[in-house]
Design a protein around this motif. Structure first.
Motif, mmCIF file in Angstrom:
data_model
loop_
_atom_site.group_PDB
_atom_site.id
_atom_site.type_symbol
_atom_site.label_atom_id
_atom_site.label_comp_id
_atom_site.label_asym_id
_atom_site.label_seq_id
_atom_site.Cartn_x
_atom_site.Cartn_y
_atom_site.Cartn_z
ATOM 1 N N ALA A 171 0.830 -1.197 0.000
ATOM 2 C CA ALA A 171 0.000 0.000 0.000
ATOM 3 C C ALA A 171 0.861 1.243 0.000
ATOM 4 N N THR A 172 0.369 2.257 -0.681
ATOM 5 C CA THR A 172 0.915 3.603 -0.580
ATOM 6 C C THR A 172 -0.140 4.437 0.136
ATOM 7 N N GLU A 173 0.095 5.728 0.267
ATOM 8 C CA GLU A 173 -0.903 6.580 0.902
ATOM 9 C C GLU A 173 -2.200 6.612 0.097
ATOM 10 N N SER A 174 -2.110 6.483 -1.233
ATOM 11 C CA SER A 174 -3.305 6.644 -2.067
ATOM 12 C C SER A 174 -3.904 5.338 -2.569
ATOM 13 N N GLY A 175 -3.098 4.311 -2.755
ATOM 14 C CA GLY A 175 -3.613 3.082 -3.344
ATOM 15 C C GLY A 175 -3.076 1.846 -2.655
ATOM 16 N N HIS A 176 -3.707 0.688 -2.949
ATOM 17 C CA HIS A 176 -3.210 -0.562 -2.401
ATOM 18 C C HIS A 176 -3.524 -1.702 -3.356
ATOM 19 N N ALA A 177 -2.824 -2.836 -3.147
ATOM 20 C CA ALA A 177 -2.945 -3.955 -4.085
ATOM 21 C C ALA A 177 -2.598 -5.265 -3.400
ATOM 22 N N TYR A 178 -3.223 -6.335 -3.895
ATOM 23 C CA TYR A 178 -2.851 -7.702 -3.556
ATOM 24 C C TYR A 178 -2.261 -8.352 -4.796
ATOM 25 N N ALA A 179 -1.205 -9.146 -4.601
ATOM 26 C CA ALA A 179 -0.567 -9.829 -5.726
ATOM 27 C C ALA A 179 -0.354 -11.297 -5.380
ATOM 28 N N GLN A 180 -0.499 -12.148 -6.386
ATOM 29 C CA GLN A 180 -0.239 -13.570 -6.229
ATOM 30 C C GLN A 180 0.455 -14.086 -7.476
ATOM 31 N N GLU A 181 1.280 -15.117 -7.303
ATOM 32 C CA GLU A 181 1.977 -15.738 -8.426
ATOM 33 C C GLU A 181 1.268 -17.014 -8.840
ATOM 34 N N ARG A 182 1.134 -17.197 -10.145
ATOM 35 C CA ARG A 182 0.612 -18.421 -10.715
ATOM 36 C C ARG A 182 1.513 -18.800 -11.882
ATOM 37 N N GLY A 183 2.492 -19.655 -11.614
ATOM 38 C CA GLY A 183 3.492 -19.970 -12.629
ATOM 39 C C GLY A 183 4.326 -18.738 -12.917
ATOM 40 N N LEU A 234 3.079 -16.031 -14.113
ATOM 41 C CA LEU A 234 2.159 -14.897 -14.123
ATOM 42 C C LEU A 234 2.037 -14.288 -12.732
ATOM 43 N N VAL A 235 1.836 -12.982 -12.692
ATOM 44 C CA VAL A 235 1.496 -12.284 -11.454
ATOM 45 C C VAL A 235 0.101 -11.706 -11.631
ATOM 46 N N VAL A 236 -0.789 -12.051 -10.716
ATOM 47 C CA VAL A 236 -2.169 -11.567 -10.746
ATOM 48 C C VAL A 236 -2.301 -10.497 -9.669
ATOM 49 N N THR A 237 -2.670 -9.295 -10.073
ATOM 50 C CA THR A 237 -2.742 -8.163 -9.153
ATOM 51 C C THR A 237 -4.154 -7.600 -9.136
ATOM 52 N N VAL A 238 -4.679 -7.386 -7.940
ATOM 53 C CA VAL A 238 -5.981 -6.751 -7.749
ATOM 54 C C VAL A 238 -5.728 -5.480 -6.947
ATOM 55 N N SER A 239 -6.114 -4.335 -7.482
ATOM 56 C CA SER A 239 -5.742 -3.068 -6.856
ATOM 57 C C SER A 239 -6.897 -2.081 -6.875
ATOM 58 N N ALA A 240 -6.759 -1.035 -6.050
ATOM 59 C CA ALA A 240 -7.793 -0.007 -5.963
ATOM 60 C C ALA A 240 -7.246 1.191 -5.222
ATOM 61 N N ALA A 241 -7.977 2.295 -5.300
ATOM 62 C CA ALA A 241 -7.670 3.471 -4.494
ATOM 63 C C ALA A 241 -8.153 3.223 -3.068
ATOM 64 N N ARG A 242 -7.352 3.569 -2.089
ATOM 65 C CA ARG A 242 -7.690 3.278 -0.694
ATOM 66 C C ARG A 242 -8.936 4.030 -0.239
ATOM 67 N N GLU A 243 -9.160 5.225 -0.781
ATOM 68 C CA GLU A 243 -10.324 5.997 -0.353
ATOM 69 C C GLU A 243 -11.627 5.431 -0.919
ATOM 70 N N GLU A 244 -11.531 4.562 -1.940
ATOM 71 C CA GLU A 244 -12.724 3.988 -2.572
ATOM 72 C C GLU A 244 -13.013 2.565 -2.108
#
Length: 225
Positions: free
Chosen positions: A143-155, A157-167
């Protein structure tokens, strides 16, 4: 689970999340949003097209069927116009709410360090450095001050799900990240643009945006201008 506070770091960003631009495209004029009811009807109304057709539709947006992932989050629906290629053959999409909340899903070929932020320098920017970086179950959370993300590895590939923290709060983002999975044939049929309608669906790639949050480009120039 240990949080790490990291000082600002600068490093080249090969494939940034481009959260602001992609999401702006998803909420722009003429955006098509797949409702939950519509998706359910589509999934049960008829058999999915044969695999060859689905793979052709994936190629039309410059990706491959195996790289198309989907997720679920209460109140969020897929913005179909956000669907497109990420990098060489990755995949990206945005899920939105009527109130303006947005969750971005990206699947791309990245090295281990781009997923495991605890194993090396965490991607951020001078304007919006990473303030939290930790393991959370089978995924990594940053996370940064404005956004955050989850990441996972699949082989590879990196799968990332992210959003703005205020939303989107962390609990909702975690749930969306854990629900993310490779699309089956019915989901491919719902997500991929119909044959002949893929032109212009590719998200804009920006290398000067931080991989988390909505920071603006760095427009600093030297003394020569």
């Amino acid at each position: 689970m240990t949080s790490h506070t990291r000082p600002p770091r600068l490093r080249p960003v090969r494939t940034a999340l481009a959260l602001t631009l992609t999401m702006a495209a998803a909420t722009g004029c003429g955006t098509e949003v797949a409702s939950d009811a519509e998706s359910a009807r589509s999934a049960s109304a008829a058999p999915a097209p044969d695999r060859a057709e689905l793979e052709a539709r994936a190629r039309a947006v410059q990706t491959v069927a195996e790289h198309v992932w989907v997720t679920e989050a209460p109140g969020y629906t897929l913005a179909r116009q956000s669907v497109g290629v990420v990098g060489d053959d990755g995949f990206g999409s945005v899920y939105t709410t009527s109130e303006g909340g947005q969750i971005q899903l990206r699947v791309e070929r990245l090295p281990h360090a781009d997923a495991d932020c605890t194993d090396g320098p965490a991607a951020g920017s001078a304007q919006d450095p990473v303030v939290t970086c930790e393991r959370d179950g089978e995924q990594w959370y940053r996370a940064t001050e404005s956004g955050h993300a989850y990441a996972q590895e699949r082989g590879d590939l990196v799968v990332t799900v992210s959003a703005a923290r205020e939303e989107v709060d962390r609990a909702a983002l975690r749930a969306a990240a854990r629900a993310a999975h490779r699309a089956d044939d019915h989901e491919l049929d719902q997500v991929l643009p119909p044959a002949g309608e893929a032109a212009g669906r590719q998200p804009v790639e920006r290398g000067d945006l931080p991989p988390v949050g909505d920071g603006a480009p760095n427009n600093d120039v030297g003394a020569s201008g």
